[in-house]
Design a protein around this motif. Sequence first.
Motif, PDB file in Angstrom:
ATOM      1  N   SER A   1       1.567  16.390   0.864  1.00 57.48           N
ATOM      2  CA  SER A   1       1.163  16.658  -0.513  1.00 57.48           C
ATOM      3  C   SER A   1       1.110  18.156  -0.733  1.00 57.48           C
ATOM      4  N   ASN A   2       1.375  18.573  -1.977  1.00 60.17           N
ATOM      5  CA  ASN A   2       1.284  19.999  -2.309  1.00 60.17           C
ATOM      6  C   ASN A   2      -0.151  20.502  -2.274  1.00 60.17           C
ATOM      7  N   ILE A   3      -1.092  19.603  -2.484  1.00 60.94           N
ATOM      8  CA  ILE A   3      -2.511  19.967  -2.446  1.00 60.94           C
ATOM      9  C   ILE A   3      -3.211  19.035  -1.464  1.00 60.94           C
TER      10      ILE A   3
ATOM     11  N   THR B   1       0.838  -1.199   0.000  1.00 56.02           N
ATOM     12  CA  THR B   1       0.000   0.000   0.000  1.00 56.02           C
ATOM     13  C   THR B   1       0.871   1.245   0.000  1.00 56.02           C
ATOM     14  N   GLU B   2       1.902   1.222   0.827  1.00 51.95           N
ATOM     15  CA  GLU B   2       2.825   2.350   0.931  1.00 51.95           C
ATOM     16  C   GLU B   2       3.519   2.605  -0.407  1.00 51.95           C
ATOM     17  N   ILE B   3       3.928   1.532  -1.070  1.00 48.63           N
ATOM     18  CA  ILE B   3       4.569   1.667  -2.383  1.00 48.63           C
ATOM     19  C   ILE B   3       3.609   2.316  -3.377  1.00 48.63           C
ATOM     20  N   ALA B   4       2.365   1.837  -3.409  1.00 52.27           N
ATOM     21  CA  ALA B   4       1.376   2.373  -4.349  1.00 52.27           C
ATOM     22  C   ALA B   4       1.054   3.832  -4.048  1.00 52.27           C
TER      23      ALA B   4
ATOM     24  N   GLY C   1       3.700  15.991  -5.283  1.00 56.87           N
ATOM     25  CA  GLY C   1       5.050  16.237  -4.778  1.00 56.87           C
ATOM     26  C   GLY C   1       5.241  15.780  -3.345  1.00 56.87           C
ATOM     27  N   GLY C   2       4.644  14.627  -3.003  1.00 54.49           N
ATOM     28  CA  GLY C   2       4.704  14.194  -1.612  1.00 54.49           C
ATOM     29  C   GLY C   2       5.109  12.748  -1.442  1.00 54.49           C
ATOM     30  N   ASN C   3       4.870  12.234  -0.262  1.00 54.38           N
ATOM     31  CA  ASN C   3       5.157  10.839   0.052  1.00 54.38           C
ATOM     32  C   ASN C   3       4.323  10.425   1.263  1.00 54.38           C
ATOM     33  N   CYS C   4       4.443   9.152   1.674  1.00 54.75           N
ATOM     34  CA  CYS C   4       3.643   8.665   2.802  1.00 54.75           C
ATOM     35  C   CYS C   4       4.408   7.620   3.591  1.00 54.75           C
TER      36      CYS C   4
ATOM     37  N   GLU D   1       3.927   6.048  -5.000  1.00 54.76           N
ATOM     38  CA  GLU D   1       3.964   6.180  -6.456  1.00 54.76           C
ATOM     39  C   GLU D   1       3.003   7.284  -6.910  1.00 54.76           C
ATOM     40  N   LEU D   2       1.815   7.295  -6.327  1.00 53.83           N
ATOM     41  CA  LEU D   2       0.836   8.327  -6.659  1.00 53.83           C
ATOM     42  C   LEU D   2       1.295   9.700  -6.196  1.00 53.83           C
ATOM     43  N   LEU D   3       1.737   9.774  -4.931  1.00 59.91           N
ATOM     44  CA  LEU D   3       2.092  11.076  -4.357  1.00 59.91           C
ATOM     45  C   LEU D   3       3.377  11.664  -4.937  1.00 59.91           C
ATOM     46  N   SER D   4       4.176  10.832  -5.586  1.00 57.37           N
ATOM     47  CA  SER D   4       5.408  11.341  -6.194  1.00 57.37           C
ATOM     48  C   SER D   4       5.139  12.133  -7.469  1.00 57.37           C
TER      49      SER D   4
END
Length: 377
Positions: free
Chosen positions: A82-84, A34-37, A48-51, A40-43
């Motif tokens: 996240s930027n937004i 889940t963290e990887i997915a 421009g983020g991460n989790c 991937e989305l937040l990158s």
Amino acid sequence: MYGTIMHKENRKKENYHMIWDESQKVLMDYLKETEIAMNELLSQKQYGGNCKIQPNIDLGFPHDVIRLGGGFATGIYVWWNSNIPFIPIDICMNVCTVSFYKLENIEDNLFNEKTVEVLLERLQESSYIANFHRGNHFISFSEDISTNEKYLIIHSSAAEFETMYNGLYPVEDNLFFENTKIYNARNGRYIRYLAGEKAELFVRLAENLYIFNENRHDFIINSIFRKKERIEMVSHYHHYGMPSANEAIIGCHLLEHDSCSPLLTRPGENIFLLKYQDTLLQNFRTGNHFITPHGLGKQDVVEPEILLDIGNKELVLDGYKYKLQYGESLRKHSTLKLRDISIDDFMSKMKTVYDFSIVKEYKQLASYNKDGFIRWK
């Protein structure tokens, strides 16, 4: 298309700490995917983020199929940036609280079946929804084993913001479900999420639910006893909700050092209030805070196998198929049950993770839960 999260060969190579059981090892693999997915989305540029997802000592299986299918479990802390504004909607957000009310001059027989019956009738005429018959929620009339002082302990969530049109669960046709986006990750997993204005609105509602549920519990206790002077002291502890716009606790407490949180055990068994000086392991820390358990968690009595059949919109657990939609529940899954561990053994595991002490221990005298009214004494 199937996405599997077993990775047995990886688990054998990894040096898991002795505190994790087999169910938790499988769920930890699942959370890593889940963290990887989600990363991937937040990158992507607009976010421009991460989790980061941190499992807790009581990591276990949730009831809601959509929560597990969407990548999350019970007994976890989730952080992202996240930027937004951004919300992973399958955290199935709400607020759940355990409230302790110290009572004065209360006789043992004051809390009984008639008390519960009258309370439920009164709540039907209010804007509050009674949900003590769901999950592990309850109202318990309890006694401090050291002082014999009486307490009423309430454990429930803000049901008014769960499945209705204004609810925070991803229920078909509610406002947030209508604005949900889906990201299909390269590892065969998906992330359902809100972004932008609707995510910002979600956060505002979620952050208000802490005080909402405290007031809700205060109203319920006063509806039971009618006279406020019966209540000598109150303490509220939240183990589910959004402490900020970019973090969620799902079945755990988020504490600073030298703080207290309750530990729930099993129906009818003693309830503990623990004081934590700190955590001994970095994996349980987040910034200036650390996470502590809410209860024992739900385990699988066999080694779990979790599959996602994205094409047919199904979650497959141990060969049993469940639709990926609200209302599908793992509650009756034949091999899932409350963690089979003695309180002494659980406390021993706790000592490897936390510097803590038992502040109070409460004996349950009577309670109302999904099994109805029960007198334990």
